[in-house]
Structure formats: structure tokens, C-alpha cells
Design a protein around this motif. Structure first.
Motif, PDB file in Angstrom:
ATOM      1  N   TYR A 244      -1.303  -0.656   0.313  1.00  0.00           N
ATOM      2  CA  TYR A 244      -0.958  -0.995   1.691  1.00  0.00           C
ATOM      3  C   TYR A 244      -1.551   0.014   2.672  1.00  0.00           C
ATOM      4  CZ  TYR A 244       1.824  -1.734   5.876  1.00  0.00           C
ATOM      5  OH  TYR A 244       2.217  -1.941   7.171  1.00  0.00           O
ATOM      6  N   GLN A 245      -1.466   1.296   2.339  1.00  0.00           N
ATOM      7  CA  GLN A 245      -2.039   2.332   3.198  1.00  0.00           C
ATOM      8  C   GLN A 245      -3.552   2.168   3.312  1.00  0.00           C
ATOM      9  OE1 GLN A 245      -0.487   5.788   1.099  1.00  0.00           O
ATOM     10  NE2 GLN A 245       0.812   6.268   2.864  1.00  0.00           N
TER      11      GLN A 245
ATOM     12  N   TYR B 245      -5.233  -0.570   2.974  1.00  0.00           N
ATOM     13  CA  TYR B 245      -5.464  -1.769   3.788  1.00  0.00           C
ATOM     14  C   TYR B 245      -5.325  -1.456   5.277  1.00  0.00           C
ATOM     15  CZ  TYR B 245      -4.746  -6.382   5.802  1.00  0.00           C
ATOM     16  OH  TYR B 245      -4.837  -7.500   6.580  1.00  0.00           O
ATOM     17  N   GLN B 246      -4.317  -0.689   5.630  1.00  0.00           N
ATOM     18  CA  GLN B 246      -4.071  -0.344   7.036  1.00  0.00           C
ATOM     19  C   GLN B 246      -5.195   0.502   7.630  1.00  0.00           C
ATOM     20  OE1 GLN B 246      -1.540  -1.352   9.135  1.00  0.00           O
ATOM     21  NE2 GLN B 246      -1.059  -2.751   7.477  1.00  0.00           N
ATOM     22  N   THR B 247      -5.878   1.278   6.804  1.00  0.00           N
ATOM     23  CA  THR B 247      -6.968   2.124   7.299  1.00  0.00           C
ATOM     24  C   THR B 247      -8.331   1.436   7.185  1.00  0.00           C
ATOM     25  OG1 THR B 247      -7.193   3.241   5.160  1.00  0.00           O
ATOM     26  CG2 THR B 247      -5.735   4.261   6.792  1.00  0.00           C
TER      27      THR B 247
END
Length: 53
Positions: free
Chosen positions: A11-12, A14-16
Motif C-alpha cells: 500500500y505504501q 502504491y501511494q508513492t
């Protein structure tokens, strides 16, 4: 069994905007397995790491 820590790392990523990393981490978190035919073809690239910018 789902690996929650690995899923959070996906998830991290993906967010970056690191979509490739997110895909690999997500597959690993859910315990995805490789097809034996594909695995045989990938043997020649084991240990290869592309240059990082």
C-alpha cells in the motif's frame, strides 16, 4: 494466510507511485505462486538487477 505487514508495504509503495513494487509486494503478501513452466524460463535471470537511477 495474508501477510499484513507485506500488504501494508504494498500500500505504501502504491501511494508513492511505485506500482511495480506494489504489485510484487501484494502478490507476495497473498502467497502467489509461479507457474512451473514460467519458473523454468526465468531461471536465466536469477540474480540480475537493473541499474537504479
Amino acid at each position: 494466510m495474508i501477510n499484513c505487514r507485506q500488504l501494508y508495504r504494498a500500500y505504501q509503495a502504491y501511494q508513492t507511485g511505485k506500482l511495480g513494487d506494489a504489485a510484487i509486494l501484494k502478490a507476495d503478501a497473498f502467497g502467489a505462486k509461479i507457474n512451473p513452466k514460467v519458473e523454468a524460463k526465468m531461471q536465466r535471470v536469477i540474480g540480475y538487477y537493473p541499474p537504479i537511477d
